[in-house]
Design an enzyme around this catalytic site. Structure first.
Site, PDB file in Angstrom:
ATOM      1  N   ILE A  25      -0.849 -16.771  11.176  1.00 28.28           N
ATOM      2  CA  ILE A  25      -1.611 -16.722  12.432  1.00 28.28           C
ATOM      3  C   ILE A  25      -2.592 -17.885  12.501  1.00 28.28           C
ATOM      4  CG2 ILE A  25      -3.344 -15.359  13.668  1.00 28.28           C
ATOM      5  CD1 ILE A  25      -1.885 -12.815  12.590  1.00 28.28           C
ATOM      6  N   SER A 149      -7.940  -6.711  14.076  1.00 28.19           N
ATOM      7  CA  SER A 149      -6.565  -6.200  13.972  1.00 28.19           C
ATOM      8  C   SER A 149      -6.469  -4.964  14.849  1.00 28.19           C
ATOM      9  CB  SER A 149      -6.265  -5.796  12.527  1.00 28.19           C
ATOM     10  OG  SER A 149      -5.053  -5.070  12.454  1.00 28.19           O
ATOM     11  N   TYR A 164      -8.102  -1.669   4.385  1.00 29.42           N
ATOM     12  CA  TYR A 164      -7.817  -2.679   5.407  1.00 29.42           C
ATOM     13  C   TYR A 164      -8.356  -2.214   6.773  1.00 29.42           C
ATOM     14  CZ  TYR A 164      -5.175  -6.005   8.272  1.00 29.42           C
ATOM     15  OH  TYR A 164      -4.829  -6.998   9.159  1.00 29.42           O
ATOM     16  N   LYS A 168     -11.366  -4.033   9.014  1.00 30.21           N
ATOM     17  CA  LYS A 168     -11.142  -4.601  10.351  1.00 30.21           C
ATOM     18  C   LYS A 168     -12.017  -3.920  11.406  1.00 30.21           C
ATOM     19  CE  LYS A 168      -8.247  -7.813   9.207  1.00 30.21           C
ATOM     20  NZ  LYS A 168      -8.555  -9.228   9.406  1.00 30.21           N
ATOM     21  N   THR A 199       4.453 -12.849   9.697  1.00 29.25           N
ATOM     22  CA  THR A 199       3.859 -13.920   8.877  1.00 29.25           C
ATOM     23  C   THR A 199       4.153 -13.616   7.415  1.00 29.25           C
ATOM     24  OG1 THR A 199       1.792 -12.752   8.497  1.00 29.25           O
ATOM     25  CG2 THR A 199       1.881 -14.122  10.478  1.00 29.25           C
TER      26      THR A 199
HETATM   27  N1  LIG Z   1       0.289 -10.438  10.189  1.00 31.43           N
HETATM   28  C1  LIG Z   1      -0.115  -9.342  10.794  1.00 31.43           C
HETATM   29  O1  LIG Z   1       0.679  -8.435  11.126  1.00 31.43           O
HETATM   30  C2  LIG Z   1      -1.556  -9.161  11.134  1.00 31.43           C
HETATM   31  C3  LIG Z   1      -1.906  -8.164  12.044  1.00 31.43           C
HETATM   32  C4  LIG Z   1      -3.242  -8.004  12.378  1.00 31.43           C
HETATM   33  C5  LIG Z   1      -4.206  -8.810  11.823  1.00 31.43           C
HETATM   34  N2  LIG Z   1      -3.819  -9.760  10.925  1.00 31.43           N
HETATM   35  C6  LIG Z   1      -4.888 -10.583  10.351  1.00 31.43           C
HETATM   36  O2  LIG Z   1      -4.658 -11.945  10.680  1.00 31.43           O
HETATM   37  C7  LIG Z   1      -5.205 -12.783   9.668  1.00 31.43           C
HETATM   38  C8  LIG Z   1      -4.143 -13.770   9.194  1.00 31.43           C
HETATM   39  O3  LIG Z   1      -3.048 -13.021   8.740  1.00 31.43           O
HETATM   40  P1  LIG Z   1      -1.633 -13.692   8.405  1.00 31.43           P
HETATM   41  O4  LIG Z   1      -0.634 -12.625   8.614  1.00 31.43           O
HETATM   42  O5  LIG Z   1      -1.503 -15.006   9.083  1.00 31.43           O
HETATM   43  O6  LIG Z   1      -1.824 -13.898   6.815  1.00 31.43           O
HETATM   44  P2  LIG Z   1      -1.152 -14.941   5.794  1.00 31.43           P
HETATM   45  O7  LIG Z   1      -1.177 -14.268   4.457  1.00 31.43           O
HETATM   46  O8  LIG Z   1       0.149 -15.434   6.328  1.00 31.43           O
HETATM   47  O9  LIG Z   1      -2.211 -16.130   5.797  1.00 31.43           O
HETATM   48  C9  LIG Z   1      -3.495 -15.933   5.292  1.00 31.43           C
HETATM   49  C10 LIG Z   1      -4.073 -17.242   4.837  1.00 31.43           C
HETATM   50  O10 LIG Z   1      -5.391 -16.993   4.321  1.00 31.43           O
HETATM   51  C11 LIG Z   1      -5.556 -17.766   3.133  1.00 31.43           C
HETATM   52  N3  LIG Z   1      -6.582 -17.142   2.277  1.00 31.43           N
HETATM   53  C12 LIG Z   1      -6.464 -16.016   1.537  1.00 31.43           C
HETATM   54  N4  LIG Z   1      -7.588 -15.802   0.839  1.00 31.43           N
HETATM   55  C13 LIG Z   1      -8.442 -16.805   1.152  1.00 31.43           C
HETATM   56  C14 LIG Z   1      -9.765 -17.134   0.747  1.00 31.43           C
HETATM   57  N5  LIG Z   1     -10.438 -16.376  -0.145  1.00 31.43           N
HETATM   58  N6  LIG Z   1     -10.343 -18.233   1.268  1.00 31.43           N
HETATM   59  C15 LIG Z   1      -9.675 -19.018   2.163  1.00 31.43           C
HETATM   60  N7  LIG Z   1      -8.421 -18.759   2.569  1.00 31.43           N
HETATM   61  C16 LIG Z   1      -7.807 -17.666   2.075  1.00 31.43           C
HETATM   62  C17 LIG Z   1      -4.179 -17.743   2.480  1.00 31.43           C
HETATM   63  O11 LIG Z   1      -4.033 -18.789   1.526  1.00 31.43           O
HETATM   64  C18 LIG Z   1      -3.266 -17.896   3.689  1.00 31.43           C
HETATM   65  O12 LIG Z   1      -2.988 -19.247   3.989  1.00 31.43           O
HETATM   66  C19 LIG Z   1      -5.723 -11.840   8.574  1.00 31.43           C
HETATM   67  O13 LIG Z   1      -7.106 -11.618   8.769  1.00 31.43           O
HETATM   68  C20 LIG Z   1      -4.946 -10.563   8.835  1.00 31.43           C
HETATM   69  O14 LIG Z   1      -5.610  -9.415   8.367  1.00 31.43           O
HETATM   70  C21 LIG Z   1      -2.534  -9.965  10.568  1.00 31.43           C
END
Ligand SMILES: NC(=O)c1ccc[n+]([C@@H]2O[C@H](COP(=O)([O-])OP(=O)(O)OC[C@H]3O[C@@H](n4cnc5c(N)ncnc54)[C@H](O)[C@@H]3O)[C@@H](O)[C@H]2O)c1
Length: 262
Positions: A25, A149, A164, A168, A199
């Site tokens: 994202i 989220s 989680y 959120k 993702t």
């Molecule tokens: N994918 C989903 O279904 C979904 C749904 C709702 C919310 N979200 C939220 O969206 C956001 C992004 O999710 P995503 O699915 O793209 O995740 P992802 O795992 O694909 O990407 C997350 C990124 O965060 C980086 N990261 C992790 N720990 C870190 C730290 N301590 N410092 C800096 N960077 C760090 C990782 O290296 C990675 O590049 C998150 O907050 C997640 O909770 C995701």
């Protein structure tokens, strides 16, 4: 008379940082903000991946840098903001997006795992917003956008993920609280609540034996019948980053294919 509406979505001359920007994202947000005209700092704990993303943004004509940061570390966070300001003279847009998810029954979850999730998903959002706002206050303008989220609004089923969901929900109310506190300083704080989005974070969970049984159950509950792609979230990030949304603060945009409607 205000500028024409599409002009108020342009981000030319603005600078943005996106945490967790190397993939998923966050990466889609980097492209969206960059295509709208902003310079982009791809902030991530994974420097190699952040550099690759920044390089690919550059190939699309978007000025971008990679900044290695552990957003749970207060010193790292202060350095991240300083790096952007040293490079471009200002920080207009802060997107606090890095996060993680774990499925675990609350009856067996270790406190250390609970803390790890809360530390990244909630504490770090506070740390980043605080550092960003200190710079924005001096500039008299800023936009902070946090990734919440749909799990801030509902308790997902069938998987157990209380830590989680709680983290959120915390992001949502932190967003509202900071919005009220910083509105007089011309700093807007809003959030985006994605639903299930394809993702690496979700792919990893879906590869587990439990995960393999999960997807059909999830999709039954999504009125649109599919997961989001990160691109489905790009319109909202540009809106919240741009002058078009200047009267919006403390608000949350849910983009979940209708999940929260039921
Ligand atoms: N994918 C989903 O279904 C979904 C749904 C709702 C919310 N979200 C939220 O969206 C956001 C992004 O999710 P995503 O699915 O793209 O995740 P992802 O795992 O694909 O990407 C997350 C990124 O965060 C980086 N990261 C992790 N720990 C870190 C730290 N301590 N410092 C800096 N960077 C760090 C990782 O290296 C990675 O590049 C998150 O907050 C997640 O909770 C995701």
């Amino acid at each position: 008379m205000a500028q024409k509406i599409l002009d108020r979505f342009k981000l030319d001359g603005k600078t943005a940082l996106v945490t967790g920007g190397a993939q998923g994202i966050g990466e889609a947000y980097c492209y969206a903000l960059g295509e709208a005209g902003a310079k982009i700092a791809v902030v991530d704990i994974n420097l190699a991946l952040a550099e690759e993303t920044a390089h690919n943004l550059g190939k699309q004509g978007i000025e971008a840098i990679a900044v290695k940061t552990d957003v749970t570390n207060p010193e790292d966070v202060a350095k991240m903001v300083k790096t952007v300001v040293d490079k471009w003279g200002k920080l207009t847009i802060g997107v606090n997006n890095a996060g993680m998810g774990v499925w675990r029954s609350s009856l067996v979850q270790d406190f250390s795992e609970w803390r790890k999730i809360l530390s990244l998903n909630l504490d770090a959002v506070f740390l980043c917003a605080q550092s960003e706002a200190r710079v924005m206050e001096k500039a008299g303008y800023g936009k902070i956008i946090n990734t919440a989220s749909m799990s801030a609004h509902i308790s997902n089923t069938p998987q157990d993920q209380a830590a989680y969901n709680s983290s959120k929900a915390g992001v949502l109310h932190l967003t509202r609280s900071l919005a009220a506190e910083w509105a007089p300083k011309n700093i807007r704080v809003n959030s985006i609540s994605p639903g299930y989005t394809k993702t690496a974070l979700v792919d990893k969970l879906l590869e587990t034996p439990e995960g393999k049984t999960m997807l059909p159950k999830w999709l039954e509950k999504v009125p649109m019948g599919r997961m989001a792609s990160p691109e489905d979230l790009q319109g909202a990030i540009v809106y919240l980053a741009a002058e078009a949304s200047d009267y919006a603060t403390g608000t949350d945009i849910i983009i979940d294919g209708g999940y929260c409607c039921w």
